[in-house]
Design an enzyme around this catalytic site. Sequence first.
Site, PDB file in Angstrom:
ATOM      1  N   ARG A 174      52.190  17.875 -30.942  1.00 54.01           N
ATOM      2  CA  ARG A 174      51.651  19.217 -31.164  1.00 54.01           C
ATOM      3  C   ARG A 174      50.140  19.142 -30.985  1.00 54.01           C
ATOM      4  O   ARG A 174      49.466  18.352 -31.630  1.00 54.01           O
ATOM      5  CB  ARG A 174      52.028  19.769 -32.535  1.00 54.01           C
TER       6      ARG A 174
ATOM      7  N   HIS B 134      49.162  21.560 -37.925  1.00 58.22           N
ATOM      8  CA  HIS B 134      50.538  21.686 -38.412  1.00 58.22           C
ATOM      9  C   HIS B 134      50.895  23.156 -38.607  1.00 58.22           C
ATOM     10  O   HIS B 134      51.927  23.626 -38.132  1.00 58.22           O
ATOM     11  CB  HIS B 134      50.702  20.920 -39.719  1.00 58.22           C
TER      12      HIS B 134
ATOM     13  N   TYR C 235      42.909  13.493 -39.381  1.00 58.67           N
ATOM     14  CA  TYR C 235      43.879  12.397 -39.315  1.00 58.67           C
ATOM     15  C   TYR C 235      44.268  12.011 -37.881  1.00 58.67           C
ATOM     16  O   TYR C 235      45.102  11.133 -37.688  1.00 58.67           O
ATOM     17  CB  TYR C 235      45.140  12.746 -40.125  1.00 58.67           C
TER      18      TYR C 235
END
Length: 370
Positions: free
Chosen positions: A269, A273, A283
Amino acid sequence: MGEKLSNQYNPQSLLNEIEEKFQMFQILNEKGEIVDKENEPNLSDEELVELMTRMVYTRILDQRSISLNRQGRLGFYAPTAGQEASQLASHFALEKEDWILPGYRDVPQIVFHGLPLWKAFLFSRGHFVGNQAPEGVNVLAPQIIIGAQYVQTAGVALGLKKRGTKNVAVTYTGDGGSSQGDFYEGINFAGAFKAPAIFFIQNNQYAISTPRELQTAGKTLAQKGISAGIPCVQVDGMDALAVYVATRDARERAIRGEGPTLIETVCYRYGPHTMSGDDPTRYRTAEIDNEWAAKDPIVRFRTYLEGKGLWSEAKEEEVIERAKEEIKEAIKKADETPKQTVTDLITNMYEELPVNLQEQYSIYKEKESR
């Protein structure tokens, strides 16, 4: 203690042997070249163009949905860029009478299955009309509870089997969802009853901020299907042709009465999120993002179609403009839908109001009538 294990009893050796057999299935490589001619699907030129059209449309829908969310015109939204091949090519192998039980990121599949786009926008806003699929559109509302759709899909698939229909129930979750209890319960139940289900794990590398390598000790997520005794395969989720073939074959097995299949699509992706505060730069590194950008499913499929003389910049621009116009009309229709009220919520939940809600209903009904 410390004795060498025999070939008949060597659990680690057996695990290694099983994991080594899981090789990622790919037909179209990152350069848009066919690397597995034998398994190249026999799709017509029109079908190839239609699949590309849907993928481009979905990328624009994602961009506009992110913009609408930032404007406060949408509620919950989970970006889809990077997963177009996984989502749309899998759906392309289905029939209209098949059932789709989506996760919250899987709005594109149910839109192309027949859910009006304006209702998808209302779902994002939490409006009950967004959960009302038109008659004959076999979809459930996107599931927010991680993995719950797996158990539901096992039940729907068993119902289809008992009715004797030649259709399947299909569901999707992410790599994080494959760690949920509902995931195992769903595939185990479907496997035991040979229910006609197709279970997708869209391995987009991160369950929010948890990387794939911390999610499980397994070398693949696909191998989890072995525990349920069902066929399982790992597919290049950025390769539309491979995803289509894997789904087509799984569907054919299911309607022959051979039970469910678990498909892991390895994808990425590109965005956060969800739009609810996640910051992927905390991250993920730029190096990782760039590595996956080179595998873009739309760029790859575009190159393939251009090589066949089926796609052009002008054709893509037509699709983009049409998508923008249809999205504009859909959000307008969503805006025109009467706002959801508290009394709507109460009456949608109960046919006969319990005593403790009767008074509340009267209070809110009076407020709403002012």
